[in-house]
Motif scaffolding. Structure first.
Motif, PDB file in Angstrom:
ATOM      1  N   THR A 168       0.830  -1.194   0.000  1.00 60.94           N
ATOM      2  CA  THR A 168       0.000   0.000   0.000  1.00 60.94           C
ATOM      3  C   THR A 168       0.873   1.255   0.000  1.00 60.94           C
ATOM      4  N   GLU A 169       0.249   2.381  -0.243  1.00 60.54           N
ATOM      5  CA  GLU A 169       0.978   3.653  -0.198  1.00 60.54           C
ATOM      6  C   GLU A 169       1.604   3.867   1.178  1.00 60.54           C
ATOM      7  N   ALA A 170       0.866   3.550   2.231  1.00 57.12           N
ATOM      8  CA  ALA A 170       1.390   3.721   3.588  1.00 57.12           C
ATOM      9  C   ALA A 170       2.614   2.842   3.818  1.00 57.12           C
ATOM     10  N   GLU A 171       2.580   1.617   3.296  1.00 56.63           N
ATOM     11  CA  GLU A 171       3.724   0.717   3.446  1.00 56.63           C
ATOM     12  C   GLU A 171       4.932   1.225   2.662  1.00 56.63           C
ATOM     13  N   LEU A 172       4.692   1.788   1.488  1.00 52.37           N
ATOM     14  CA  LEU A 172       5.796   2.333   0.688  1.00 52.37           C
ATOM     15  C   LEU A 172       6.415   3.545   1.371  1.00 52.37           C
ATOM     16  N   VAL A 173       5.599   4.377   1.978  1.00 56.30           N
ATOM     17  CA  VAL A 173       6.124   5.528   2.724  1.00 56.30           C
ATOM     18  C   VAL A 173       6.942   5.047   3.924  1.00 56.30           C
ATOM     19  N   ALA A 174       6.457   4.012   4.595  1.00 55.61           N
ATOM     20  CA  ALA A 174       7.198   3.465   5.738  1.00 55.61           C
ATOM     21  C   ALA A 174       8.546   2.914   5.292  1.00 55.61           C
ATOM     22  N   ILE A 175       8.576   2.242   4.139  1.00 56.07           N
ATOM     23  CA  ILE A 175       9.853   1.764   3.598  1.00 56.07           C
ATOM     24  C   ILE A 175      10.766   2.944   3.306  1.00 56.07           C
ATOM     25  N   GLU A 176      10.216   3.942   2.646  1.00 54.23           N
ATOM     26  CA  GLU A 176      10.990   5.152   2.326  1.00 54.23           C
ATOM     27  C   GLU A 176      11.626   5.752   3.572  1.00 54.23           C
ATOM     28  N   MET A 177      10.838   5.908   4.625  1.00 52.14           N
ATOM     29  CA  MET A 177      11.346   6.591   5.823  1.00 52.14           C
ATOM     30  C   MET A 177      12.438   5.777   6.506  1.00 52.14           C
ATOM     31  N   ARG A 178      12.265   4.477   6.592  1.00 50.01           N
ATOM     32  CA  ARG A 178      13.276   3.659   7.263  1.00 50.01           C
ATOM     33  C   ARG A 178      14.544   3.537   6.412  1.00 50.01           C
ATOM     34  N   VAL A 179      14.388   3.459   5.108  1.00 56.07           N
ATOM     35  CA  VAL A 179      15.573   3.407   4.248  1.00 56.07           C
ATOM     36  C   VAL A 179      16.321   4.729   4.292  1.00 56.07           C
ATOM     37  N   MET A 180      15.604   5.841   4.329  1.00 52.98           N
ATOM     38  CA  MET A 180      16.282   7.133   4.459  1.00 52.98           C
ATOM     39  C   MET A 180      17.004   7.236   5.795  1.00 52.98           C
ATOM     40  N   ALA A 181      16.377   6.743   6.855  1.00 53.96           N
ATOM     41  CA  ALA A 181      17.035   6.754   8.165  1.00 53.96           C
ATOM     42  C   ALA A 181      18.301   5.911   8.121  1.00 53.96           C
ATOM     43  N   TYR A 182      18.210   4.739   7.496  1.00 57.15           N
ATOM     44  CA  TYR A 182      19.411   3.897   7.342  1.00 57.15           C
ATOM     45  C   TYR A 182      20.502   4.637   6.581  1.00 57.15           C
ATOM     46  N   THR A 183      20.123   5.316   5.509  1.00 58.66           N
ATOM     47  CA  THR A 183      21.091   6.054   4.694  1.00 58.66           C
ATOM     48  C   THR A 183      21.763   7.159   5.494  1.00 58.66           C
ATOM     49  N   VAL A 184      20.986   7.855   6.301  1.00 59.10           N
ATOM     50  CA  VAL A 184      21.519   8.935   7.143  1.00 59.10           C
ATOM     51  C   VAL A 184      22.509   8.399   8.171  1.00 59.10           C
ATOM     52  N   ILE A 185      22.207   7.240   8.757  1.00 55.71           N
ATOM     53  CA  ILE A 185      22.995   6.737   9.883  1.00 55.71           C
ATOM     54  C   ILE A 185      24.215   5.936   9.438  1.00 55.71           C
ATOM     55  N   GLU A 186      24.103   5.195   8.346  1.00 51.12           N
ATOM     56  CA  GLU A 186      25.176   4.281   7.933  1.00 51.12           C
ATOM     57  C   GLU A 186      26.473   5.033   7.625  1.00 51.12           C
ATOM     58  N   LEU A 187      27.562   4.633   8.292  1.00 47.21           N
ATOM     59  CA  LEU A 187      28.877   5.213   8.041  1.00 47.21           C
ATOM     60  C   LEU A 187      29.803   4.272   7.276  1.00 47.21           C
ATOM     61  N   ASP A 188      29.478   2.995   7.283  1.00 46.09           N
ATOM     62  CA  ASP A 188      30.367   1.998   6.689  1.00 46.09           C
ATOM     63  C   ASP A 188      30.025   1.823   5.206  1.00 46.09           C
TER      64      ASP A 188
END
Length: 324
Positions: A168-188
């Motif tokens: 669903t759209e809500a699930e895609l937004v949730a994926i987007e937000m968590r992947v962006m958070a991962y991108t922000v945090i990942e240093l390796d």
């Protein structure tokens, strides 16, 4: 993890403000502030790594052969699927790169997973124990599980867009937000790791971002924000992104800019902000500084040779070409 939720909350606030027209040009600065606010640990903790490489390879081969034999009637049990995902954490490239990765792709291409299994895999990959495993600790083998969780999410998104159509759209937004958070945090952002194979977190981030760009459910503001997040992560990587990340990023940006002129205009804003920052910095005598410097050079050079690069971007790059 509380800190992951804090990052997601901050990104959500930026997303909301962007959608409401309250911010626009300041998004790169605001994303950078989120990155700067992440607190990392100074000690590693124990990483649970599967130590049954030979047995795992045998199980993977058996499942693969059964799928080939059964064809369209092929199935995989929940237990076998769980075992497969757990072995993404293996530091043994035979298991992770050449075993789990190839089998999972086959499962998706042949639509072996049920819709329920696809959703279960999606949730598992997005979980703290997978996408954010040991992410706040110094460089560690947890990167394999994190990075391949992102890569497999790209596969899930592709399979959903092509075959399943269940997210669903809500699930895609949730994926987007968590992947962006991962991108922000990942240093390796190491590419190839000696004796352990590919980590390739940046490449896998770009893969999942590319798939999110293809979704029609996400709004243009979502894709602008993801563009900024990925660009800031690339820009501030301390590792040498010398394993094809530059050309891969270029190709995804070119494809995004084809979709609407808005993305061309905004990418120019991102480049201009980056250039202004470069004019104010002094060289530093450390590896991280020079990795960032040459990561930028390779990326901009990769852009310039693209035949489909919009003229507006090409003109700007030619104007600053003596600085990279």
């Amino acid at each position: 993890m509380k800190q992951v939720q804090n990052v997601i909350q901050q990104l959500t606030e930026i997303r909301t403000a962007l959608m409401n027209g309250e911010i626009y040009q300041s998004v790169p600065e605001k994303v950078l502030a989120v990155m700067d606010g992440v607190q990392y640990k100074t000690r590693r903790t124990h990483i649970a790594i599967p130590d049954d490489a030979d047995a795992a390879l045998a199980r993977i081969a058996a499942i693969d052969q059964q799928i080939k034999t059964d064809g369209k009637a092929a199935q995989i049990s929940d237990e076998a699927l769980d075992d497969l995902l757990r072995h993404m954490a293996s530091p043994d490239a035979r298991v992770r790169d050449k075993g789990v990765f190839y089998l999972f792709n086959r499962l998706l291409r042949q639509t072996v997973l049920t819709k329920e299994q696809l959703l279960w895999v999606k949730d598992r990959l997005l979980s703290d124990d997978y996408l954010f495993a040991h992410i706040f600790e110094p460089e560690n083998d947890g990167v394999f599980l994190r990075s391949f969780s992102a890569m497999f999410l790209a596969g899930v998104l592709y399979a959903n867009r092509t075959f399943y159509h269940v997210l669903t759209e809500a699930e895609l937004v949730a994926i987007e937000m968590r992947v962006m958070a991962y991108t922000v945090i990942e240093l390796d952002s190491r590419g190839y790791v000696e004796n352990k194979g590919w980590a390739h977190a940046m490449t896998h981030i770009i893969n999942v971002w590319s798939e999110l760009n293809e979704t029609t459910e996400l709004q243009r503001a979502d894709k602008l924000l993801m563009l900024v997040v990925v660009m800031q992560a690339y820009r501030f990587s301390d590792n040498a992104l010398a394993y094809g990340e530059d050309s891969h990023l270029t190709n995804v940006i070119i494809n995004l800019m084809k979709k609407n002129r808005l993305y061309i205009d905004y990418f120019l804003i991102v480049l201009q902000e980056w250039q202004q920052a470069m004019l104010t910095i002094a060289p530093e005598e450390n590896v991280a500084f020079w990795n960032r410097w040459y990561n930028r050079n390779r990326f901009l050079q990769s852009l310039l040779v693209q035949p489909e690069l919009p003229e507006k971007i090409a003109d700007y790059l030619r104007k600053i070409s003596d600085l990279f």
